[in-house]
Scaffold this motif. Structure first.
Motif, short mmCIF file in Angstrom:
data_model
loop_
_atom_site.label_atom_id
_atom_site.label_comp_id
_atom_site.label_asym_id
_atom_site.label_seq_id
_atom_site.Cartn_x
_atom_site.Cartn_y
_atom_site.Cartn_z
N MET A 1 0.81 -1.19 0.00
CA MET A 1 0.00 0.00 0.00
C MET A 1 0.86 1.26 0.00
SD MET A 1 -3.19 0.57 -0.05
CE MET A 1 -4.40 1.75 0.30
N SER A 2 2.05 1.21 0.55
CA SER A 2 2.90 2.40 0.62
C SER A 2 3.46 2.78 -0.75
CB SER A 2 4.03 2.18 1.61
OG SER A 2 4.88 1.15 1.15
N VAL A 3 3.53 1.83 -1.68
CA VAL A 3 4.03 2.12 -3.02
C VAL A 3 3.05 3.03 -3.76
CG1 VAL A 3 4.66 1.10 -5.23
CG2 VAL A 3 5.33 -0.02 -3.12
N VAL A 4 1.77 2.86 -3.51
CA VAL A 4 0.75 3.68 -4.16
C VAL A 4 0.92 5.14 -3.76
CG1 VAL A 4 -1.73 4.10 -4.31
CG2 VAL A 4 -0.86 1.77 -4.33
N PHE A 5 1.26 5.38 -2.51
CA PHE A 5 1.44 6.76 -2.04
C PHE A 5 2.69 7.41 -2.63
CE2 PHE A 5 -1.01 4.98 1.62
CZ PHE A 5 -2.15 5.72 1.38
N LEU A 6 3.58 6.63 -3.15
CA LEU A 6 4.77 7.16 -3.81
C LEU A 6 4.57 7.32 -5.31
CD1 LEU A 6 7.79 7.94 -3.59
CD2 LEU A 6 8.30 5.54 -4.02
N VAL A 7 3.96 6.32 -5.93
CA VAL A 7 3.84 6.30 -7.39
C VAL A 7 2.74 7.24 -7.88
CG1 VAL A 7 3.28 4.82 -9.36
CG2 VAL A 7 4.78 3.99 -7.57
N LEU A 8 1.64 7.33 -7.17
CA LEU A 8 0.53 8.17 -7.62
C LEU A 8 0.91 9.65 -7.71
CD1 LEU A 8 -2.40 8.16 -8.53
CD2 LEU A 8 -3.04 8.50 -6.14
N PRO A 9 1.50 10.26 -6.71
CA PRO A 9 1.92 11.67 -6.88
C PRO A 9 2.99 11.85 -7.95
CG PRO A 9 1.90 11.08 -4.57
CD PRO A 9 1.70 9.82 -5.34
#
Length: 58
Positions: A1-9
């Motif tokens: 789930m933490s990858v989404v917070f990095l890749v989306l922005p």
């Protein structure tokens, strides 16, 4: 789930940069004349524009 917070922005920044580049190029006139560069090579401008090796022998 933490990858989404990095890749989306990061993806939003890249897309925003692409949109800004497109808007800048459209406003500066990059897309005004799309036909002339494509047919420019078809027009003969005379002997001065020919390369050195393409002279006709007489």
């Amino acid at each position: 789930m933490s990858v989404v917070f990095l890749v989306l922005p990061l993806a939003l920044l890249v897309v925003g940069g692409a949109v800004l580049a497109f808007v800048w190029s459209a406003r500066s006139g990059q897309f005004d004349d799309l036909d002339t560069p494509a047919v420019r090579m078809l027009h003969d401008e005379g002997a001065s524009s020919r390369p050195q090796g393409s002279r006709e022998k007489t």
